[in-house]
Scaffold this motif. Sequence first.
Motif, PDB file in Angstrom:
ATOM      1  N   GLY A  84     -24.659  12.635 -17.999  1.00 42.63           N
ATOM      2  CA  GLY A  84     -25.280  12.228 -16.741  1.00 42.63           C
ATOM      3  C   GLY A  84     -24.383  11.364 -15.871  1.00 42.63           C
ATOM      4  O   GLY A  84     -24.062  11.733 -14.739  1.00 42.63           O
ATOM      5  N   PRO A  85     -23.955  10.182 -16.359  1.00 43.48           N
ATOM      6  CA  PRO A  85     -23.105   9.327 -15.513  1.00 43.48           C
ATOM      7  C   PRO A  85     -21.797   9.978 -15.091  1.00 43.48           C
ATOM      8  O   PRO A  85     -21.374   9.872 -13.938  1.00 43.48           O
ATOM      9  CB  PRO A  85     -22.876   8.097 -16.399  1.00 43.48           C
ATOM     10  CG  PRO A  85     -23.998   8.103 -17.375  1.00 43.48           C
ATOM     11  CD  PRO A  85     -24.306   9.531 -17.619  1.00 43.48           C
ATOM     12  N   VAL A  90     -18.054  12.385 -11.040  1.00 45.30           N
ATOM     13  CA  VAL A  90     -17.111  13.457 -10.707  1.00 45.30           C
ATOM     14  C   VAL A  90     -17.663  14.332  -9.583  1.00 45.30           C
ATOM     15  O   VAL A  90     -16.913  14.784  -8.709  1.00 45.30           O
ATOM     16  CB  VAL A  90     -16.796  14.284 -11.969  1.00 45.30           C
ATOM     17  CG1 VAL A  90     -15.923  15.481 -11.636  1.00 45.30           C
ATOM     18  CG2 VAL A  90     -16.107  13.412 -13.003  1.00 45.30           C
ATOM     19  N   ALA A  91     -18.976  14.577  -9.572  1.00 45.19           N
ATOM     20  CA  ALA A  91     -19.562  15.384  -8.500  1.00 45.19           C
ATOM     21  C   ALA A  91     -19.434  14.692  -7.151  1.00 45.19           C
ATOM     22  O   ALA A  91     -19.226  15.351  -6.122  1.00 45.19           O
ATOM     23  CB  ALA A  91     -21.036  15.682  -8.806  1.00 45.19           C
ATOM     24  N   PRO A 106     -14.491  23.230  -5.317  1.00 45.76           N
ATOM     25  CA  PRO A 106     -14.550  22.143  -6.309  1.00 45.76           C
ATOM     26  C   PRO A 106     -15.922  21.973  -6.949  1.00 45.76           C
ATOM     27  O   PRO A 106     -16.036  21.857  -8.174  1.00 45.76           O
ATOM     28  CB  PRO A 106     -14.133  20.911  -5.502  1.00 45.76           C
ATOM     29  CG  PRO A 106     -13.292  21.451  -4.398  1.00 45.76           C
ATOM     30  CD  PRO A 106     -13.909  22.757  -4.039  1.00 45.76           C
ATOM     31  N   LEU A 107     -16.967  21.969  -6.133  1.00 45.06           N
ATOM     32  CA  LEU A 107     -18.310  21.794  -6.688  1.00 45.06           C
ATOM     33  C   LEU A 107     -18.743  22.999  -7.511  1.00 45.06           C
ATOM     34  O   LEU A 107     -19.378  22.847  -8.564  1.00 45.06           O
ATOM     35  CB  LEU A 107     -19.307  21.542  -5.550  1.00 45.06           C
ATOM     36  CG  LEU A 107     -19.239  20.174  -4.880  1.00 45.06           C
ATOM     37  CD1 LEU A 107     -20.215  20.100  -3.718  1.00 45.06           C
ATOM     38  CD2 LEU A 107     -19.525  19.067  -5.888  1.00 45.06           C
ATOM     39  N   VAL A 161     -14.139  18.198 -20.585  1.00 50.70           N
ATOM     40  CA  VAL A 161     -14.418  19.086 -19.445  1.00 50.70           C
ATOM     41  C   VAL A 161     -14.549  18.290 -18.155  1.00 50.70           C
ATOM     42  O   VAL A 161     -13.962  18.651 -17.122  1.00 50.70           O
ATOM     43  CB  VAL A 161     -15.690  19.908 -19.725  1.00 50.70           C
ATOM     44  CG1 VAL A 161     -16.110  20.686 -18.477  1.00 50.70           C
ATOM     45  CG2 VAL A 161     -15.453  20.855 -20.882  1.00 50.70           C
ATOM     46  N   THR A 162     -15.322  17.207 -18.173  1.00 48.92           N
ATOM     47  CA  THR A 162     -15.615  16.484 -16.938  1.00 48.92           C
ATOM     48  C   THR A 162     -14.369  15.856 -16.335  1.00 48.92           C
ATOM     49  O   THR A 162     -14.136  15.956 -15.121  1.00 48.92           O
ATOM     50  CB  THR A 162     -16.673  15.403 -17.191  1.00 48.92           C
ATOM     51  OG1 THR A 162     -17.822  16.007 -17.795  1.00 48.92           O
ATOM     52  CG2 THR A 162     -17.089  14.741 -15.897  1.00 48.92           C
TER      53      THR A 162
END
Length: 337
Positions: A84-85, A90-91, A106-107, A161-162
């Motif tokens: 979540g955080p 990153v988003a 990117p998104l 991944v993030t």
Amino acid sequence: MRTDIFARLDREPEPPKIEVPGMTRTRLALFGGTLAFYLAIVVAVLLSTWLVTLDWKIMLFRPYQQWPEIHGFLDYYVVLGQRGPTAVMVAAWLGWRSWRQHTLRPLLTLGAALLLLNVTVGAVKLGLGRLGPHYATQIGSAELFAGGDIFPSGHTANAVVTWGILAYLATTPRARRYLSALSAVVALGVGLTTVYIGTHWLSDVLLGWAAGLLILLALPWCESPIARAEALILSLRDRLREQLRARRRLVPSLPVATGGPRPTVFPQRPAEAEEPVREIVGARSGRSAGRGEGRLAPPLTARAHSTHSAHTVRSERTPVSPAGSRRPPHSRPLTGG
């Protein structure tokens, strides 16, 4: 005075030419090697080999009791692997990148990576059902198929991944190298922190690293669907804009003449209610004429109608006809006898 640092924060006038990573031979070799490592970890745990024995030795060593002074810091550091955080942070960064570069890539890439992460890691977690160190029931056992969900480590795979997606989406080779090193350090630290706290076995962390790296290496295969999704979303956006503009053009405008009458908001008396008043006024005007009281005044009905048209707000008052003529009677000159 603006500097180059602040100028780089502005939106670019047109979409830049970004080189999309492809599935090269090097990437294919890395993907194959990581996949082999992934399968080897799963087999080693299924067969309860030396890896499971190492898991138990580290668990019984209890690192959080050996070095308690760093426990407080690592409790916060492990948040860098929570989905979540990290996804929100990153988003937000990639959303700004999308706005600045006029592209949704990117998104959409982040969404595709997180979707692959949830499907692949979640399926293996539920399929193997391994229990964590705090819930282990038999020393030396792999604790598989017992209803758990910790193999592979979701914290570790999510950290790979993030944070690795930032390196994947970097626009320059230099930025890609720096971000790759930073994401690797963060992912390694998050994985080892879960082992220190005691929430995961060491084999969970090894499989989480491999699972996250597989997703990053497989992202070039997702570039074509991402491009089609972006084109579809942008076409729907343009179509919606055209529909909104067409609706605005179809809305009629009601011009008001300069000095013209303004519509009143007060209720007006219906015409049926004024009809008896007009008859009474006419009758009284006729009786006044029969008495010979000078000239007749203009018809009061017409005067009331014109007054009502000019002053619609005062329509609730009934006009009253004067009893006699307002002009003084004309005297005839006397003729001599």
